[in-house]
Design an enzyme around this catalytic site. Sequence first.
Site, PDB file in Angstrom:
ATOM      1  N   ALA A  46       5.099  13.943 -33.667  1.00  0.00           N
ATOM      2  CA  ALA A  46       5.765  15.214 -33.877  1.00  0.00           C
ATOM      3  C   ALA A  46       4.782  16.309 -34.266  1.00  0.00           C
ATOM      4  O   ALA A  46       4.401  16.426 -35.414  1.00  0.00           O
ATOM      5  CB  ALA A  46       6.822  15.043 -34.966  1.00  0.00           C
ATOM      6  N   THR A  47       4.391  17.069 -33.294  1.00  0.00           N
ATOM      7  CA  THR A  47       3.490  18.180 -33.521  1.00  0.00           C
ATOM      8  C   THR A  47       3.174  18.760 -32.152  1.00  0.00           C
ATOM      9  O   THR A  47       3.633  18.230 -31.142  1.00  0.00           O
ATOM     10  CB  THR A  47       2.195  17.716 -34.213  1.00  0.00           C
ATOM     11  N   THR A  48       2.394  19.812 -32.090  1.00  0.00           N
ATOM     12  CA  THR A  48       1.936  20.278 -30.780  1.00  0.00           C
ATOM     13  C   THR A  48       0.473  20.690 -30.865  1.00  0.00           C
ATOM     14  O   THR A  48       0.095  21.473 -31.747  1.00  0.00           O
ATOM     15  CB  THR A  48       2.758  21.489 -30.286  1.00  0.00           C
ATOM     16  N   LYS A  79      -4.803  20.233 -37.901  1.00  0.00           N
ATOM     17  CA  LYS A  79      -4.843  19.137 -36.931  1.00  0.00           C
ATOM     18  C   LYS A  79      -5.997  19.274 -35.952  1.00  0.00           C
ATOM     19  O   LYS A  79      -6.085  18.530 -34.980  1.00  0.00           O
ATOM     20  CB  LYS A  79      -3.520  19.083 -36.158  1.00  0.00           C
ATOM     21  N   SER A 183       5.123  16.495 -29.610  1.00  0.00           N
ATOM     22  CA  SER A 183       6.532  16.659 -29.254  1.00  0.00           C
ATOM     23  C   SER A 183       6.832  18.007 -28.597  1.00  0.00           C
ATOM     24  O   SER A 183       7.762  18.129 -27.819  1.00  0.00           O
ATOM     25  CB  SER A 183       7.394  16.484 -30.506  1.00  0.00           C
TER      26      SER A 183
END
Lengths: 268, 258
Positions: A46-48, A79, A183
């Site tokens: 869950a992240t982009t 990130k 995600s």
Amino acid sequence: MHTPAALSGNGPTDFPGILRHHGLAPQPPAHTPVTGHHSPVTPTHATTILAFKFADGVLVAGDRRATAGNVIMYDRADKVLEIDRHSLMAIAGVPATAWEMARVLEHSFHFFRRTQLAEMSLEGKVRALSKLLRDNLGLVLQGVGVVVPIFATFDTAAGIPRVYFYDPMGAQFEAADFAATGSGSPAVRAVLHHENTYARKPLRKLKAPEAVLLALRALDTAAESDSATGGVDRRARVFPIVKLITRKGIETLPESKLARLYKANLAD
Amino acid sequence: MHEEPFRWVEAIANRREYIEDQLAPGSPIVALGFRDGILLFTLSRERQKIFEIYDRIALGGIGHPGDLERLRLTAIELASTEGFARSADDVALRRLANYSLSPALKAAFEQIYGPPFLARLLFAELGRGAAPNLFLRLDYDGSIRTNGGSFARTFEDFGVIAGKQNAITQMESFLRAQKHSGLSLADTLHLAARTWSVGHLALSAEPDAALPDAARAEEHLREQLAHASVEAAVLEKDAPLAATYRALADDEVRAILL
């Protein structure tokens, strides 16, 4: 305290091997028996994160949100991690595993340069990450350690930027123009594909400010439909992390610059 | 025969004499603190002698290439695992030398049925913030000498090694008469090269010879530069990343020296 491998003269010579020798290896090896039922790997990274090539090099960006299920844990996660002077690793997936991987990777590259008296080749670096992902397979199958990274670097020998993305098992793919994982990546891929194909100029001709603005817009678009992606939070002044790799090295865009660029280009 | 204490002492003395003989031709290595960090300097004919160990630690070594390589790899391994398991800030030269390297060297030296390390090492560690630089000489028998600053000795912002003790003594007395902590890189290179020349002359001089004058040292340096390559590296205080080591190219240094 273990006797150094180098003193015996026949110990391991690579950094992950040295870590295992000292009992410091962070991940169990791939052949650790998998316990419990073999649940299908759910893509809950869950992240982009995204990376694309622009006129001077390659841009790497990631949103700031870290989630656990439907709970927002943290809105200032970083990130996009610097691995060496010309390489960045962006991570989607379980932060604990990903940050550990980044640490192993960073130390491996330094260790190689110091012991072998030469910089590790680009292919060597790309494969080192691939190997870490394979070693992590046990955790992936247990559903607790999925990491899907993007590795971006400036190939100083060839004078061109390069972007690689991976699957959770360690297969590596070199991206022609752009890559996105996490995600929110379907939305980002749609935006980047659209820009690259139908806009006035393709991604690789964008100047640095244009590229940065596009990255902000793409991440904010992803956040529009994906609750696990942070996007741009102007009220709290939280902006995505955006870094550029050029021939000269890595540049991190300060928040003030991102804010100015973003605000000046909003629709009326 | 080695059960008798006297024989053991004799065996150790023989071994020491043998190792000193082997090390004797070792070309000097000079490490100097200066305005922007630490400079390490030597001239070499065949092998690399100055190496990066960790973010703030560099090594210069003379001796047998096989032994130097094992010690160098050991130092890198210990520093890297410490830096990985804890933090790069926890990697300390003093601990690396006292706790790990010195005991290993001593054990190999005194186990008279096994091979000793034919090596003399000079470590330099860039001080953090306002902390002073550390220069540490580690010998084949595990003995350690640092650049003082504590233990009732005047702090010296340099460290030197060479194949013979009189060369080390001459370089030290030459450097004690100099002020170099505020010098630029170019001036420090000149001083390091002159110091090297003083040490190199002492290798072939009588043990109690006087310091050579400046003109003699300069002349000798030029002769040697003609058929050796310059090896130099810096640990830079304001390096862009955590790793501060940077090797200087031969032609870059030559352009400054000649």
